[in-house]
Motif scaffolding. Structure first.
Motif, PDB file in Angstrom:
ATOM      1  N   ARG A 165       0.824  -1.217   0.000  1.00 48.76           N
ATOM      2  CA  ARG A 165       0.000   0.000   0.000  1.00 48.76           C
ATOM      3  C   ARG A 165       0.858   1.266   0.000  1.00 48.76           C
ATOM      4  O   ARG A 165       0.356   2.361   0.242  1.00 48.76           O
ATOM      5  N   THR A 166       2.140   1.121  -0.260  1.00 50.56           N
ATOM      6  CA  THR A 166       3.033   2.275  -0.223  1.00 50.56           C
ATOM      7  C   THR A 166       2.643   3.305  -1.299  1.00 50.56           C
ATOM      8  O   THR A 166       1.989   2.951  -2.282  1.00 50.56           O
TER       9      THR A 166
ATOM     10  N   SER B 282      12.116   7.496  10.325  1.00 48.00           N
ATOM     11  CA  SER B 282      10.737   7.021  10.474  1.00 48.00           C
ATOM     12  C   SER B 282       9.637   8.046  10.215  1.00 48.00           C
ATOM     13  O   SER B 282       8.766   7.820   9.388  1.00 48.00           O
ATOM     14  N   ALA B 283       9.658   9.190  10.925  1.00 45.41           N
ATOM     15  CA  ALA B 283       8.504  10.091  10.918  1.00 45.41           C
ATOM     16  C   ALA B 283       8.176  10.602   9.513  1.00 45.41           C
ATOM     17  O   ALA B 283       7.039  10.489   9.052  1.00 45.41           O
ATOM     18  N   GLN B 284       9.186  11.113   8.807  1.00 48.36           N
ATOM     19  CA  GLN B 284       8.937  11.637   7.465  1.00 48.36           C
ATOM     20  C   GLN B 284       8.482  10.527   6.516  1.00 48.36           C
ATOM     21  O   GLN B 284       7.549  10.709   5.735  1.00 48.36           O
TER      22      GLN B 284
ATOM     23  N   LYS C  75       4.005   7.911   3.472  1.00 45.75           N
ATOM     24  CA  LYS C  75       3.545   6.534   3.233  1.00 45.75           C
ATOM     25  C   LYS C  75       4.557   5.698   2.440  1.00 45.75           C
ATOM     26  O   LYS C  75       4.212   4.878   1.597  1.00 45.75           O
ATOM     27  N   ILE C  76       5.829   5.964   2.698  1.00 51.02           N
ATOM     28  CA  ILE C  76       6.888   5.095   2.176  1.00 51.02           C
ATOM     29  C   ILE C  76       7.024   3.953   3.175  1.00 51.02           C
ATOM     30  O   ILE C  76       7.415   2.839   2.870  1.00 51.02           O
ATOM     31  N   LYS C  77       6.672   4.267   4.376  1.00 46.42           N
ATOM     32  CA  LYS C  77       6.670   3.324   5.478  1.00 46.42           C
ATOM     33  C   LYS C  77       5.271   3.361   6.072  1.00 46.42           C
ATOM     34  O   LYS C  77       4.698   4.444   6.212  1.00 46.42           O
TER      35      LYS C  77
END
Ligand SMILES: [Fe+2]
Ligand SMILES: [Fe+2]
Length: 325
Positions: free
Chosen positions: A152-153, A219-221, A226-228
């Motif tokens: 779903r990235t 992580s946050a960015q 939605k890369i992660k």
């Protein structure tokens, strides 16, 4: 070209475009290669997809090592198919990375000279056949945990590559579990081998999710883009919760004296891996870092004549074509 590209985009993040871009992501609209994207998004994706592609290719090495020594013809055929799948995964992912403006040759060169990384799990050796079961069960199992949400990235080509990859990964996990189940249900010596493989691969598998959220730099960015989709700690917990009952079913013991079910949380409590080992292996000091990079460099050098031949052939063909016009 890669360095140039990243540099020339350093100033293009105007706030209006950024807001539009984020709105698209929030609305779950996929970003496609020709769409505008922030420089950081492109850069992070090249790093993440490239690292993922390299992991598929380097990941063939510890298992390829056992193709000639698989205990039966059936196991050999299964392992061969699995290792071949991993080459295919690498190709889908290099293809996805290329849509971001970096060539496959550039990515390969960055792997070979150490500028880009691959998953550290492949710097651990596979010492015996039980390890091949443990790799499929735990390593592919952890990989699936990471990869299922990536379907779903936000980046279209990456998302589509992940959908194809996940179909094959679940087969990898099951073949590994089946191989180690056979060992766990076998002679006392075989069971001991299965337990020993679990002992050695447990913590490195937990490390596959990356450092704890509080220490994770990107992580946050990456989550906003939605890369992660999930945090490292969420995925690690999910993996532990799924894997402990599987170990119990095999009659094997997870090598963690503090592992226990926490009724209140509805999850297992478990010990963190030794993160100093993780960072040490990333730095190049794992048991097989040198072997892996030497093997990849040798394959690249040995294949030079094929690349030269193909290029020469393409040039000749083109010259003939032009002459005929
Ligand atoms: Fe794979
Ligand atoms: Fe796999």
């Amino acid at each position: 070209m890669y360095a140039q590209m990243v540099k020339s985009e350093a100033t293009n993040d105007d706030p209006e475009k950024l807001a539009e871009f984020q709105a698209k992501i929030d609305a779950d609209i996929k970003i496609e290669p020709k769409d505008w994207m922030p420089q950081g998004y492109r850069k992070t994706l090249i790093r993440q997809i490239g690292q993922h592609a390299h992991s598929e290719i380097v990941g063939q090495l510890p298992e390829g090592n056992w193709i000639t020594r698989a205990p039966t013809l059936e196991r050999k055929a299964i392992l061969l198919a699995k290792v071949q799948d991993e080459a295919g995964h690498g190709l889908y992912l290099y293809g996805a990375a290329e849509t971001l403006g970096v060539s496959r040759d550039e990515l390969t060169e960055m792997l070979l000279d150490g500028r880009m990384k691959y998953s550290s799990i492949f710097n651990y050796p596979t010492l015996n056949w039980a390890d091949i079961g443990a790799v499929g069960w735990l390593v592919d199992g952890a990989a699936i945990m990471n990869q299922v949400p990536l379907q779903r990235t936000s980046y279209g080509p990456y998302s589509r590559a992940m959908i194809r990859i996940c179909k094959e990964e679940s087969f990898h996990q099951r073949q590994g579990y089946d191989a180690i189940r056979k060992m766990a249900e076998g002679t006392p010596e075989q069971k001991k081998m299965a337990q020993d493989a679990l002992n050695r691969f447990w913590y490195p598998s937990l490390m596959m999710f990356g450092p704890s959220d509080k220490d994770s730099v990107h992580s946050a960015q990456s989550m906003a883009w939605k890369i992660k989709i999930n945090t490292n700690d969420e995925l690690r917990q999910k993996f532990v919760d799924q894997t402990v009952p599987q170990a119990e079913y095999l009659g094997l013991t997870v090598p963690d004296p503090d592992l226990k079910w926490n009724e209140e949380r509805g999850h297992y409590d478990f010990s963190e891996p030794d993160w100093s080992e993780f960072f040490d292996v990333i730095k190049g000091n794992g048991p097989c870092n040198t072997d892996r990079l030497t093997a990849r460099n040798k394959a690249w050098d040995d294949g030079q004549w094929v690349r030269d031949g193909l290029l020469a052939h393409a040039k000749k063909k083109r010259a003939r074509h032009l002459a005929a016009e």
